[in-house]
Write an enzyme that holds these catalytic residues in place. Sequence first.
Site, PDB file in Angstrom:
ATOM      1  N   LYS A  42       4.506  10.510   3.992  1.00  0.00           N
ATOM      2  CA  LYS A  42       3.522   9.430   4.128  1.00  0.00           C
ATOM      3  C   LYS A  42       2.338   9.947   4.946  1.00  0.00           C
ATOM      4  O   LYS A  42       2.535  10.633   5.959  1.00  0.00           O
ATOM      5  CB  LYS A  42       4.177   8.236   4.826  1.00  0.00           C
ATOM      6  CG  LYS A  42       3.301   6.982   4.890  1.00  0.00           C
ATOM      7  CD  LYS A  42       4.058   5.826   5.556  1.00  0.00           C
ATOM      8  CE  LYS A  42       3.224   4.555   5.599  1.00  0.00           C
ATOM      9  NZ  LYS A  42       3.934   3.445   6.278  1.00  0.00           N
ATOM     10  N   SER A  55       4.127  -0.797   3.611  1.00  0.00           N
ATOM     11  CA  SER A  55       2.972   0.075   3.501  1.00  0.00           C
ATOM     12  C   SER A  55       3.303   1.469   2.983  1.00  0.00           C
ATOM     13  O   SER A  55       2.405   2.210   2.596  1.00  0.00           O
ATOM     14  CB  SER A  55       2.313   0.217   4.876  1.00  0.00           C
ATOM     15  OG  SER A  55       3.201   0.864   5.779  1.00  0.00           O
ATOM     16  N   SER A 112       8.142  -1.697   6.213  1.00  0.00           N
ATOM     17  CA  SER A 112       7.330  -0.816   5.361  1.00  0.00           C
ATOM     18  C   SER A 112       8.087   0.302   4.669  1.00  0.00           C
ATOM     19  O   SER A 112       7.517   1.005   3.828  1.00  0.00           O
ATOM     20  CB  SER A 112       6.187  -0.198   6.179  1.00  0.00           C
ATOM     21  OG  SER A 112       5.190  -1.159   6.413  1.00  0.00           O
TER      22      SER A 112
END
Lengths: 486, 495
Positions: free
Chosen positions: A79, A154, A178
Amino acid sequence: MSIIGATTGELLSRLERGELTSVELTTAYLDRIAQQDDRVSAFLTVNTAEALQQAADVDRRRQAKQPVGLLAGIPVAIKDVLCTKGLKTTCASRMLANFIPPYDAHVITQLRNADAVLIGKTNMDEFAMGSTTETSAFKITRNPWDLDRTPGGSSGGSAAAVAAGMSPLALGTDTGGSIRQPAGFCSVVGMKPTYGRVSRFGMVAYGSSLDQIGPFANDVNGAALLAQVIAGHDGRDSTSVNAPVPAYSQTVNQPLAGLRVGIAKEHFVEGLNPEVEQTLRTALQVYKSLGAEIKEVSLPHTSYGVAVYYLIAPSEASSNLARYDGVHYGHRAEQFSNMIDMYATSRGEGFGSEVKRRIMLGTYALSAGYYDAYYLKALKVRRLIRQDYDKAFEQIDVLASPASPNPPSKVGEYSANPLAMYLEDIYTIGANLAGLPGISVPAGFTEAGLPVGLQLLAAPFEEEKLLRAARMYELATKWQGQRAAL
Amino acid sequence: MDYTTIIGLEVHVQLQTNTKIFCGCSTKFNPDNPNVQTCPVCLGLPGSLPVMNRHAFDLAVKTATAINCQIARFTKWDRKQYYYPDLPKGYQISQYDLPFSHDGWLEIVINKETGEKKKIGIIRAHLEEDAGKNTHDETGRGHDSQVDLNRAGTPLLEIVSHPDLRSAQEAKEYLEELKLLLTYLEVSDCNMQEGSLRCDANVNVHIHRDGQKIATPLVEIKNLNSFRNVELAIEFEADRQYRQWQQDGMTFGAVLKETRGYDAVRNITVAQRTKENASDYRYFPDPDLVPVTIEEAYLQNVIDSMVEFPAARRTRFIQQYQLSNYDAAVIIDQGVVFANFVEHVAKICGDGKQACNWVTQDVLREMNDRKLTIEGFPIQPPVLGEILKRVNDKKITIKSGREIFLNLLNSEDLSTISVARIDQIIQEQGLSIVADSGQLEAVIVGVLAKNAKAVADFKGGKQSAVGSLIGQAMKEMKGADPATVRELLLKKLAE
Ligand SMILES: [Zn+2]
């Protein structure tokens, strides 16, 4: 046997047997990204050259019978909120569009030490603020199971990358769900470890008291292995806990005898999609058939969770994001009239609207005259929420719930209604507020073919139990073997 | 002009650690090489996290204990939020509502002659990180300002006094006593030029009118970079406030606290523009740092390992060495090295009073004349102590002692200064006191025999004739004690 879609365990044994090299494997994933990512948009940066070099290096050492790490030659997608030395780390924000960190996050060091291949950086909601990966300043990631829908967020890029077979493993971060929510939306496994289990050093902070880094994988075993690699004490993070890390990957296949699975009566609320509820009830039947006991518990402060979360997380975020001021690094406006204007214009141009909304929320909550009523009260309720869980875990081993109350949203569905998006977090934020480990495992599909995730939570530092319980379920169901048809 | 000046001081002290408070960077003063003592943590790079420097905390607790503060058993870190280019995170890690120490006092001597003391209350002492340093284009050509973050993250102890100080002189005394204490404790070098000790003064005046007390509005004076400037600025400001009150009659509370800067060139204070949004720092607990709990055993250890404080040492010197308040203060106020020097000399020579006199007179005078520090003084206690020991033991006269002292000090090669060299000089110059009265008697008899006229003059009533006889005897017997010579000579003349 195909490389794409294989589990981490399968890939590792083929590498170890010499049937496959890491360069072949990495090339296959890079090709997959090249073919599919135009449609999915999971990656912000593909680390092609370095990944192939890492792969070649592992191959060389493996062929020379030198010792190699736990993830030797396995690609991991990262990420874009985790600092990678020499590799752009943008947090999907214009503010950091050109930011190249001079150092590696602790988890990246752990991956390098385990000889993993860093295949690329994945898309996310800007600064991890969002539940759909639509607030990214650069691109909107699509759900590999239905390209009109979001992958959740996210950490949507990481979840979508694994679901689309573009990487067997990925790292995400989880501040209010997330990791677990996009894992559920993309029908992959995603785990948030206990707060303090994984060092946050090098993770760009959103809500510091809530943030944790965790694994995505296409099966529980892969998640266990990646969790084992990244967990452990790090002196550079004061909140990192110094406790031994069990070898999760060694025990994950052992079923738990006498497992007590809890459900919270407060979780069956208005707004819970009937198909999602049915999926949970079916999952509970699976556990029953495996000899588990199902117990109803109460989490009386559940209804305050969203409010508490949306005070604490934005408050911390408003402070954490103050450093992006255009002075030392990051975006600086071209035109400004004085110092204050430089700050205002740089931040105005550099941040997207969801980030601004949360900075404003947090700034307000911490302001003189409001602090006691909002932030301080939120901290008190947070303690009560934690006590709810402490009490529940005296009676149960794991708590089962949906990962989110509804299936994945359509792209753009929440753009006019952020509050509706916030309310989708009800099942996941409790674990962040209480610091608990949680996992989401694929639990089936709606009639429209949309993935539904089963979330399990456990008491602090009970990741081993959590993974074993998740693996029991995974082995008893067929969902793990399903792959998105792109 | 009938008013009392009311002063409270906020002192920022850089603690003497090798590394910064939340990262491993050096704290060295290094203004010529900007931004070299930095890392992701003190640059505030994304993802970096602070880790508390245990040593900085230890020094802070040591200091707070020495200024008689209560040490909290539980303390935490807070973020003080404001935007400024020298503050890379957009917040300063500090302590807000639960500082690690509070409610102490520092005793100052307000009269050096009488030794009269006064306790100044301390509201709190807390730890925080320093900011960096901005440099602005002073040429007026509008060049960019520059930021140096070498200093960012240096541990700072902020010590806030009660408004107990009643004159500029007292404020200066307080600062001097505090500095002395901090250097005794070795927690800070207190170098004001390098910014390791900084001071802001909160000042107003109480005007006495018709039996009433009228308080003027509070002013904070910043930018006080020497103790002398603190004194001058407060004097100016008190007078300015009095004159201002005569003009506008404004009293305490009528306006917000004003911030003024001291202009040392013009010796005035000037109103400063207040920082925008300065009123609301949005303090909240730093989630990146864990609270600190302080155990009893830890505190006891701090107390047990504490050095003697300057105030206690002054008292002890007065008693142990029979010194006046003034003399004791002269020694202690020179700093710990100087006081240690005196005590070291006293221990070797066995006479504290003598040691004090020599060091405060001879050593201090030569230090000043020759622009030397006590650390760099060529005659260190092991040698000086031995000179004084010989005086005490009546092996040499005090006059010879001074000759040896100067002789050593003027050595071409300072490395030759040693105890052996003392005895060599005594030998070469015949400075040994002649205790053998037979030998002395023989010399005197010889002198009398050679000076029949002087003897006759003396016997004829001319008392002054004895002087030249003593002089001649002394010349022949260098180490002789003049009093003994005189006594023996008079005895012989009387025979
Ligand atoms: Zn540093």
